[in-house]
Design a protein around this motif. Structure first.
Motif, mmCIF file in Angstrom:
data_model
loop_
_atom_site.group_PDB
_atom_site.id
_atom_site.type_symbol
_atom_site.label_atom_id
_atom_site.label_comp_id
_atom_site.label_asym_id
_atom_site.label_seq_id
_atom_site.Cartn_x
_atom_site.Cartn_y
_atom_site.Cartn_z
ATOM 1 N N CYS A 1 -8.942 1.372 8.768
ATOM 2 C CA CYS A 1 -8.597 1.024 10.044
ATOM 3 C C CYS A 1 -9.861 0.875 10.669
ATOM 4 C CB CYS A 1 -7.751 2.139 10.666
ATOM 5 S SG CYS A 1 -6.894 1.424 12.245
ATOM 6 N N ALA A 2 -9.844 -0.154 11.315
ATOM 7 C CA ALA A 2 -11.115 -0.479 12.177
ATOM 8 C C ALA A 2 -10.811 0.455 13.658
ATOM 9 C CB ALA A 2 -11.137 -2.152 12.994
ATOM 10 N N ASN A 3 -12.358 0.634 13.991
ATOM 11 C CA ASN A 3 -12.155 1.538 15.189
ATOM 12 C C ASN A 3 -13.248 1.476 15.944
ATOM 13 O OD1 ASN A 3 -14.645 3.668 14.514
ATOM 14 N ND2 ASN A 3 -13.767 3.420 12.353
ATOM 15 N N LYS B 1 -17.277 3.403 5.681
ATOM 16 C CA LYS B 1 -16.745 3.779 6.871
ATOM 17 C C LYS B 1 -17.527 3.272 8.107
ATOM 18 C CE LYS B 1 -15.876 8.704 5.757
ATOM 19 N NZ LYS B 1 -16.092 10.121 6.176
ATOM 20 N N ARG C 1 -11.351 -8.437 11.058
ATOM 21 C CA ARG C 1 -11.971 -7.038 10.845
ATOM 22 C C ARG C 1 -10.724 -6.010 11.076
ATOM 23 N NH1 ARG C 1 -15.723 -4.663 8.618
ATOM 24 N NH2 ARG C 1 -16.472 -6.694 8.021
ATOM 25 N N GLN D 1 -8.246 -6.957 0.958
ATOM 26 C CA GLN D 1 -8.981 -6.767 2.346
ATOM 27 C C GLN D 1 -10.088 -7.694 2.602
ATOM 28 O OE1 GLN D 1 -8.500 -4.045 0.041
ATOM 29 N NE2 GLN D 1 -8.470 -2.144 0.827
ATOM 30 N N ILE E 1 -14.534 -0.681 0.861
ATOM 31 C CA ILE E 1 -15.016 -0.548 2.160
ATOM 32 C C ILE E 1 -15.422 0.719 2.728
ATOM 33 C CG2 ILE E 1 -14.032 -0.928 4.623
ATOM 34 C CD1 ILE E 1 -13.782 -3.316 2.814
ATOM 35 N N GLU F 1 -18.506 -0.145 8.005
ATOM 36 C CA GLU F 1 -17.894 -1.317 8.141
ATOM 37 C C GLU F 1 -16.396 -1.381 8.818
ATOM 38 O OE1 GLU F 1 -18.980 -3.885 4.186
ATOM 39 O OE2 GLU F 1 -17.806 -1.957 3.756
ATOM 40 N N CYS F 2 -16.034 0.064 9.249
ATOM 41 C CA CYS F 2 -14.697 0.147 9.904
ATOM 42 C C CYS F 2 -15.223 0.202 11.472
ATOM 43 C CB CYS F 2 -14.087 1.180 9.556
ATOM 44 S SG CYS F 2 -13.488 1.183 7.989
ATOM 45 N N LEU G 1 -8.432 -4.554 8.096
ATOM 46 C CA LEU G 1 -8.505 -2.892 7.691
ATOM 47 C C LEU G 1 -7.247 -2.269 8.200
ATOM 48 C CD1 LEU G 1 -12.289 -2.362 8.723
ATOM 49 C CD2 LEU G 1 -11.392 -2.866 6.532
ATOM 50 N N SER G 2 -6.244 -2.917 8.576
ATOM 51 C CA SER G 2 -4.850 -2.354 8.987
ATOM 52 C C SER G 2 -3.903 -2.344 7.974
ATOM 53 C CB SER G 2 -4.573 -3.124 10.369
ATOM 54 O OG SER G 2 -3.310 -2.574 10.580
#
Length: 313
Positions: A231-233, A205, A222, A120, A203, A207-208, A226-227
């Motif tokens: 997963c980035a959100n 939460k 990012r 990652q 990682i 950082e997402c 994280l994919s």
């Protein structure tokens, strides 16, 4: 050679298969079984599934420090131990139990990215190169002498998931090469330089969550780093969460505040402003919905030009 294999997830299976093609797997140690996501059925690890299919003895200790475990493993008379994404700390008595000790595939070019999330971080930091290292295990995390390393180029839009799969194959090939060196007595392991060590912890939460005030390149890294998981959100204008799986840097110049949707690229998706430059969202999943192409976010009225991500109205 007689190999004792320790591993758990799907990432470990290519290495397990590669070793089994050239050596004898005398036992597999894997994590204890867990309920699946719905909690109504026990799920076996991919490594356990492989061992069951090939009738290899399986060990699933609650603790690696259980004295009876060391006795059972010693009875297998392993020549070497191999660890791939096992997920538990291994005590010294198990490390040194095999004739040629225990080796590990680590998903980075050590001493860079010691820790739980090396692949990652390779993507998160926009590294042009990633790789695997085959090292001897020591009590200190990822600090053992390196038998060999192998690298590959990382694509500018490559996701963690894609890199993960390529490194799994690369690691399997590197592992068989290292085992051949051990078997013929040709290992010249190189100590790591601790002054050059960097770390890649798990990682969180927090950082997402996407910070749209960062430059476009950092936001893009990012998202792809994280994919597909964790997963980035970000937040949609209605306050619901949006998971973003793929993005693309946009060369056109826009003006707007970070997180603002400033355009829509036909058949691609919404263009979002960052702290410097803009990104097009190519694939995302609104909360409670399925993953969809970026343009469906606009067609489905989840996002419109002028609205802002990360700052619900």
């Amino acid at each position: 050679m007689r190999v004792l294999f320790m591993g758990t997830p799907a990432y470990a299976v290519p290495a397990l298969e590669a070793v089994a093609a050239r050596h004898e797997i005398v036992g597999v140690v894997t994590r204890v079984d867990k309920p699946n996501r719905r909690g109504n059925k026990i799920a076996f690890s991919p490594v356990k599934e492989w061992a069951l299919a090939h009738e290899v003895p399986i060990f699933q200790p609650e603790s690696m420090k259980d004295p009876s475990l060391a006795e059972e493993l010693a009875a297998l008379s392993p020549d070497v131990g191999v660890v791939v994404a096992f997920g538990m700390m291994i005590p010294e008595n198990i490390i040194h139990l095999p004739k040629h000790k225990t080796i590990n595939i680590h998903g980075s070019l050590l001493p860079r990215y010691r820790g739980a999330a090396p692949m990652q971080y390779s993507v998160l930091n926009g590294d042009p190169e990633a790789g695997v290292s085959i090292m001897y295990i020591t009590p200190e995390l990822d600090a053992g002498d390196v038998i060999l390393s192998r690298s590959l180029a990382v694509g500018e839009d490559e996701t963690f998931g894609e890199l993960h799969d390529r490194l799994a194959a690369l690691g399997a090939a590197a592992l068989t090469e290292a085992l051949d060196l051990i078997d013929c007595g040709g290992v010249c392991a190189v100590p790591q330089n601790p002054a050059q060590a960097t770390f890649a912890p798990s990682i969180t939460k927090e950082e997402c969550v996407i910070d749209w005030s960062l430059p476009a390149g950092m936001v893009h890294n990012r998202i792809r780093g994280l994919s597909p998981a964790p997963c980035a959100n970000t937040q949609l204008p209605d306050g619901k969460r949006l998971l973003i799986y793929r993005s693309e840097r946009v060369s056109a110049i826009y003006s707007g505040v970070p997180g603002e949707v400033v355009d829509v690229i036909r058949k691609k998706g919404p263009v979002v402003m960052t702290g410097a430059g803009a990104l097009c969202i190519l694939s995302a999943k609104p909360e409670g919905k399925r993953e969809m192409p970026g343009f469906e976010l606009v067609n489905g009225h989840y996002l419109s030009v002028g609205e802002r991500l990360g700052a619900p109205e």
